[in-house]
Design an enzyme around this catalytic site. Structure first.
Site, PDB file in Angstrom:
ATOM      1  N   LYS A  13      34.645  29.400  21.859  1.00 44.48           N
ATOM      2  CA  LYS A  13      34.464  30.565  22.739  1.00 44.48           C
ATOM      3  C   LYS A  13      35.757  30.926  23.477  1.00 44.48           C
ATOM      4  O   LYS A  13      36.124  32.088  23.576  1.00 44.48           O
ATOM      5  CB  LYS A  13      33.369  30.297  23.792  1.00 44.48           C
ATOM      6  CG  LYS A  13      32.015  29.969  23.225  1.00 44.48           C
ATOM      7  CD  LYS A  13      30.965  29.820  24.316  1.00 44.48           C
ATOM      8  CE  LYS A  13      31.201  28.662  25.258  1.00 44.48           C
ATOM      9  NZ  LYS A  13      31.064  27.333  24.650  1.00 44.48           N
ATOM     10  N   ARG A  88      24.649  31.147  30.858  1.00 45.92           N
ATOM     11  CA  ARG A  88      24.439  29.894  30.137  1.00 45.92           C
ATOM     12  C   ARG A  88      22.990  29.424  30.266  1.00 45.92           C
ATOM     13  O   ARG A  88      22.649  28.370  29.743  1.00 45.92           O
ATOM     14  CB  ARG A  88      25.351  28.845  30.779  1.00 45.92           C
ATOM     15  CG  ARG A  88      26.114  27.940  29.836  1.00 45.92           C
ATOM     16  CD  ARG A  88      26.951  27.018  30.715  1.00 45.92           C
ATOM     17  NE  ARG A  88      27.765  26.094  29.978  1.00 45.92           N
ATOM     18  CZ  ARG A  88      29.029  26.299  29.621  1.00 45.92           C
ATOM     19  NH1 ARG A  88      29.607  27.427  29.926  1.00 45.92           N
ATOM     20  NH2 ARG A  88      29.697  25.367  28.990  1.00 45.92           N
ATOM     21  N   ARG A 127      40.334  17.396  21.207  1.00 39.48           N
ATOM     22  CA  ARG A 127      40.875  18.502  22.017  1.00 39.48           C
ATOM     23  C   ARG A 127      41.773  17.978  23.138  1.00 39.48           C
ATOM     24  O   ARG A 127      41.426  17.060  23.860  1.00 39.48           O
ATOM     25  CB  ARG A 127      39.734  19.327  22.612  1.00 39.48           C
ATOM     26  CG  ARG A 127      40.233  20.517  23.407  1.00 39.48           C
ATOM     27  CD  ARG A 127      39.204  21.598  23.495  1.00 39.48           C
ATOM     28  NE  ARG A 127      38.172  21.308  24.479  1.00 39.48           N
ATOM     29  CZ  ARG A 127      37.222  22.181  24.805  1.00 39.48           C
ATOM     30  NH1 ARG A 127      37.166  23.365  24.225  1.00 39.48           N
ATOM     31  NH2 ARG A 127      36.308  21.865  25.702  1.00 39.48           N
ATOM     32  N   ARG A 161      40.208  16.761  28.731  1.00 38.37           N
ATOM     33  CA  ARG A 161      39.274  17.152  29.796  1.00 38.37           C
ATOM     34  C   ARG A 161      38.243  16.052  29.976  1.00 38.37           C
ATOM     35  O   ARG A 161      37.727  15.525  28.988  1.00 38.37           O
ATOM     36  CB  ARG A 161      38.553  18.445  29.378  1.00 38.37           C
ATOM     37  CG  ARG A 161      39.164  19.698  29.960  1.00 38.37           C
ATOM     38  CD  ARG A 161      38.589  20.953  29.369  1.00 38.37           C
ATOM     39  NE  ARG A 161      37.134  21.065  29.399  1.00 38.37           N
ATOM     40  CZ  ARG A 161      36.460  22.137  28.994  1.00 38.37           C
ATOM     41  NH1 ARG A 161      37.121  23.189  28.527  1.00 38.37           N
ATOM     42  NH2 ARG A 161      35.160  22.185  29.034  1.00 38.37           N
ATOM     43  N   ARG A 172      26.607  17.463  27.148  1.00 44.84           N
ATOM     44  CA  ARG A 172      26.815  18.913  27.061  1.00 44.84           C
ATOM     45  C   ARG A 172      26.047  19.517  25.882  1.00 44.84           C
ATOM     46  O   ARG A 172      25.496  20.605  25.993  1.00 44.84           O
ATOM     47  CB  ARG A 172      28.313  19.215  26.931  1.00 44.84           C
ATOM     48  CG  ARG A 172      29.061  18.933  28.237  1.00 44.84           C
ATOM     49  CD  ARG A 172      30.540  18.823  28.008  1.00 44.84           C
ATOM     50  NE  ARG A 172      31.150  20.083  27.644  1.00 44.84           N
ATOM     51  CZ  ARG A 172      32.304  20.187  27.005  1.00 44.84           C
ATOM     52  NH1 ARG A 172      32.965  19.099  26.633  1.00 44.84           N
ATOM     53  NH2 ARG A 172      32.814  21.357  26.738  1.00 44.84           N
TER      54      ARG A 172
END
Ligand code: AMP
Length: 219
Positions: A13, A88, A127, A161, A172
């Protein structure tokens, strides 16, 4: 163009939202980026948000609504926007619909990025993020030119992160299924949902999104 880009964590996204915003010349409004900036600014009142975010949980609907409707109220967003990460939950989606209706507006399209759970875990597990400008890298596929240094802003402290740690990715993904997926049906009923296959290269996915939007929301 008033767009929402949605999809599970790791669907792309942020990357695609940034590109779409540049393509259409409209602001990219990422709730996650905005929340991380507020938390980094050290405002004591947002300590609870900080904990929720690094644990992979969600901030309250009230916090998310106040933040994002505030952004939509700014003059920069008057002629269009790409929303990323907001709404969300179904309740947030209903709040957004009512807010836009109050100004005689509605979303033009909701791009739903579709990606398998295996691909998500692979992407998030590799990531690396710049805490300063938010740029992201894939450790294997698209690493920074210099290890640990952001190509975009030069910040020498690229990091993982906290919510990209394996146990938090699981939280998540569960929250996405339970709380965010219901918005897909909500937008499908309104004929706004545009599903796009989000596997493959960044360029391929971007081309698919632009082609899909040409059909459903021509400029
Ligand atoms: P993201 O960068 O979109 O993955 O968002 C990072 C984190 O910010 C999420 O895991 C949530 O903790 C929080 N967050 C972002 N957007 C929202 C939202 N609309 N509602 C609730 N929490 C959010």
């Amino acid at each position: 163009m008033r767009l929402l880009i949605t999809g599970s964590p790791g669907a792309g996204k942020g990357t695609q939202g940034t590109r779409l915003a540049a393509h259409f010349g409209i602001p990219h409004l990422s709730s996650g980026d905005l929340l991380r900036k507020i938390v980094a600014s050290g405002d004591g009142a947002v300590a609870q948000s900080a904990r929720a975010i690094s644990d992979g949980k969600m901030v309250s609907d009230e916090t998310a609504n106040a933040l994002m409707l505030g952004e939509l109220d700014k003059p920069e967003a008057a002629n269009g926007f790409v929303l990323d990460g907001y709404p969300r939950t179904l309740s947030q989606a209903q709040t957004l619909t009512a807010f836009l209706a109050g100004r005689g507006e509605k979303l033009d399209a909701v791009v739903a990025l579709e990606v398998s759970e295996v691909a998500v875990i692979e992407r998030l597990g590799n990531r690396i993020t710049c805490p300063q400008c938010g740029e992201t890298y894939h450790a294997l596929v698209s690493p920074p030119k210099v290890v640990g240094v952001c190509d975009e802003c030069g910040y020498a402290g690229l990091t993982v992160r906290p919510d990209d740690l394996p146990e938090r990715i699981t939280v998540r993904l569960r929250l996405y299924t339970e709380r965010t997926e219901p918005i897909l049906g909500y937008y499908r009923e309104q004929n706004l949902l545009t599903p796009v296959n989000a596997e493959g290269t960044e360029n391929d996915v971007f081309a698919r999104i632009v082609a899909a939007l040409k059909k459903v929301a021509p400029l």
